[in-house]
Design a protein around this motif. Structure first.
Motif, PDB file in Angstrom:
ATOM      1  N   ILE A 171       0.941  -1.405   0.122  1.00 22.04           N
ATOM      2  CA  ILE A 171      -0.064  -0.224   0.150  1.00 22.04           C
ATOM      3  C   ILE A 171       0.862   1.294   0.121  1.00 22.04           C
ATOM      4  O   ILE A 171       1.788   1.272   0.888  1.00 22.04           O
ATOM      5  CB  ILE A 171      -0.941  -0.007   1.121  1.00 22.04           C
ATOM      6  CG1 ILE A 171      -1.887  -1.141   1.287  1.00 22.04           C
ATOM      7  CG2 ILE A 171      -1.758   1.524   1.194  1.00 22.04           C
ATOM      8  CD1 ILE A 171      -3.012  -1.378   2.342  1.00 22.04           C
ATOM      9  N   SER A 172       0.661   2.091  -1.183  1.00 20.46           N
ATOM     10  CA  SER A 172       1.397   3.279  -0.817  1.00 20.46           C
ATOM     11  C   SER A 172       0.515   4.389  -1.125  1.00 20.46           C
ATOM     12  O   SER A 172      -0.294   4.474  -1.902  1.00 20.46           O
ATOM     13  CB  SER A 172       2.292   3.309  -2.391  1.00 20.46           C
ATOM     14  OG  SER A 172       2.973   4.607  -2.190  1.00 20.46           O
ATOM     15  N   GLY A 174      -2.312   5.002   0.483  1.00 21.93           N
ATOM     16  CA  GLY A 174      -3.584   4.489   0.307  1.00 21.93           C
ATOM     17  C   GLY A 174      -4.065   3.812  -0.866  1.00 21.93           C
ATOM     18  O   GLY A 174      -5.218   3.267  -0.916  1.00 21.93           O
ATOM     19  N   ILE A 176      -3.672   0.373  -2.976  1.00 22.59           N
ATOM     20  CA  ILE A 176      -3.443  -0.925  -2.991  1.00 22.59           C
ATOM     21  C   ILE A 176      -2.435  -1.538  -4.401  1.00 22.59           C
ATOM     22  O   ILE A 176      -3.120  -1.054  -5.376  1.00 22.59           O
ATOM     23  CB  ILE A 176      -4.280  -1.986  -2.410  1.00 22.59           C
ATOM     24  CG1 ILE A 176      -5.055  -1.536  -1.186  1.00 22.59           C
ATOM     25  CG2 ILE A 176      -3.892  -3.502  -2.617  1.00 22.59           C
ATOM     26  CD1 ILE A 176      -6.388  -2.278  -0.942  1.00 22.59           C
ATOM     27  N   SER A 177      -1.435  -1.935  -4.166  1.00 20.58           N
ATOM     28  CA  SER A 177      -0.613  -2.691  -5.451  1.00 20.58           C
ATOM     29  C   SER A 177      -0.867  -4.179  -5.424  1.00 20.58           C
ATOM     30  O   SER A 177      -0.387  -4.906  -4.760  1.00 20.58           O
ATOM     31  CB  SER A 177       0.757  -2.219  -5.586  1.00 20.58           C
ATOM     32  OG  SER A 177       1.442  -2.919  -6.313  1.00 20.58           O
ATOM     33  N   ARG A 188      -5.773 -10.292  -1.770  1.00 19.12           N
ATOM     34  CA  ARG A 188      -6.693  -9.086  -1.366  1.00 19.12           C
ATOM     35  C   ARG A 188      -7.240  -9.588   0.190  1.00 19.12           C
ATOM     36  O   ARG A 188      -7.349  -8.663   1.032  1.00 19.12           O
ATOM     37  CB  ARG A 188      -7.226  -8.699  -2.353  1.00 19.12           C
ATOM     38  CG  ARG A 188      -6.767  -8.023  -3.223  1.00 19.12           C
ATOM     39  CD  ARG A 188      -7.026  -6.342  -2.900  1.00 19.12           C
ATOM     40  NE  ARG A 188      -6.571  -5.669  -4.134  1.00 19.12           N
ATOM     41  CZ  ARG A 188      -7.109  -4.343  -4.329  1.00 19.12           C
ATOM     42  NH1 ARG A 188      -8.252  -3.949  -3.612  1.00 19.12           N
ATOM     43  NH2 ARG A 188      -6.730  -3.780  -5.440  1.00 19.12           N
ATOM     44  N   LEU A 191      -4.695  -9.325   2.979  1.00 15.49           N
ATOM     45  CA  LEU A 191      -4.589  -7.802   3.114  1.00 15.49           C
ATOM     46  C   LEU A 191      -5.593  -7.210   3.980  1.00 15.49           C
ATOM     47  O   LEU A 191      -5.611  -6.568   4.970  1.00 15.49           O
ATOM     48  CB  LEU A 191      -4.325  -7.032   1.904  1.00 15.49           C
ATOM     49  CG  LEU A 191      -4.094  -5.448   2.153  1.00 15.49           C
ATOM     50  CD1 LEU A 191      -2.891  -5.094   2.906  1.00 15.49           C
ATOM     51  CD2 LEU A 191      -4.041  -4.776   0.653  1.00 15.49           C
ATOM     52  N   ALA A 202      -7.590   1.056   4.027  1.00 18.13           N
ATOM     53  CA  ALA A 202      -6.336   0.931   3.231  1.00 18.13           C
ATOM     54  C   ALA A 202      -6.234   2.746   3.057  1.00 18.13           C
ATOM     55  O   ALA A 202      -4.988   2.936   2.854  1.00 18.13           O
ATOM     56  CB  ALA A 202      -6.600   0.430   1.861  1.00 18.13           C
ATOM     57  N   GLU A 203      -7.154   3.377   2.797  1.00 15.86           N
ATOM     58  CA  GLU A 203      -6.892   4.879   2.351  1.00 15.86           C
ATOM     59  C   GLU A 203      -6.463   5.632   3.624  1.00 15.86           C
ATOM     60  O   GLU A 203      -5.796   6.590   3.295  1.00 15.86           O
ATOM     61  CB  GLU A 203      -8.341   5.495   2.073  1.00 15.86           C
ATOM     62  CG  GLU A 203      -9.420   5.298   3.110  1.00 15.86           C
ATOM     63  CD  GLU A 203     -10.306   4.143   2.847  1.00 15.86           C
ATOM     64  OE1 GLU A 203     -11.476   4.193   3.189  1.00 15.86           O
ATOM     65  OE2 GLU A 203      -9.835   3.223   2.161  1.00 15.86           O
TER      66      GLU A 203
END
Length: 225
Positions: A171-172, A174, A176-177, A188, A191, A202-203
């Motif tokens: 996560i960069s 907010g 998700i990669s 996912r 995660l 995530a955000e």
């Protein structure tokens, strides 16, 4: 003004595409032919950027020709060792079995200060610690220390270290990669479970890293801390 902006933007896109076609390398890793093409592309692109009277084709066509030349030359170098040596030269040994090769240093026009500087960049602070030092065709130095000066590895000590795999940023800011999740063999669902366990969305995450073993590290955004 608008025309200049559009021309510059188009040339910028063309140059990015050209560099992508030639491959990903840092400036310090460029071979001779790649460096020449890079310099020529920058000079050619500057002409139609500054002179709006010049047609854009005067920039596009030479750049395309140079990229094609570089691709052809790269292919030839893969096929022929002699051709590669002609274009890129060959690695030169400046320290051979602990002895400084003064002849090769003079050939490279490398001073003792240059040698010491490059050794320090490899975390070597004494020439006596070096068994071999080789100047590669891209100008970078490879260093092999004497066996008694090398730091012991886990294998030498008979210690088995766990393989945790590569640590990736999942996560960069907010976002998700999915690609990073695949690199560390996570999904996912995994995660989402971790985030729920930490009661975090995530955000709200600035950076989250993870590895194959399942170890992770979460740094929240400043406004969420």
């Amino acid at each position: 003004m608008t025309i200049s902006f559009i021309r510059t933007l188009l040339l910028y896109i063309v140059i990015i595409a050209a560099v992508r076609l030639m491959g990903k390398r840092q400036i310090s890793e460029l071979q001779t032919s790649e460096l020449v093409v890079t310099l020529l592309i920058s000079d050619i692109a500057a002409i139609p950027m500054q002179d709006t009277g010049q047609p854009l084709a005067s920039g596009f066509i030479p750049i395309a020709v140079l990229v094609m030349c570089e691709i052809v030359i790269s292919a030839l170098m893969l096929k022929s060792t002699k051709f590669r040596r002609l274009i890129c030269g060959r690695p030169l040994i400046v320290i051979n079995d602990g002895k400084v090769n003064q002849k090769e240093m003079r050939r490279l026009r490398m001073s003792t200060e240059d040698l010491s500087e490059q050794l320090r960049q490899k975390n070597v602070f004494s020439i006596e610690d070096v068994a071999y030092a080789i100047i590669e065709t891209n100008g970078k130095m490879s260093v092999i220390k004497k066996p008694d000066k090398e730091q012991p590895t886990a294998g030498m000590l008979g210690v088995a270290l766990p393989d945790t795999g590569i640590e990736t940023v999942v996560i960069s800011d907010g976002v998700i990669s999915d690609f990073s999740l695949q690199l560390c063999n996570k999904t996912r669902d995994w995660l989402d479970g971790v985030l729920r366990g930490k009661n975090i969305k995530a955000e709200d995450v600035f950076i989250m890293t993870a590895n194959r073993k399942g170890d992770f590290n979460i740094i929240k955004k400043d406004d969420q801390q």
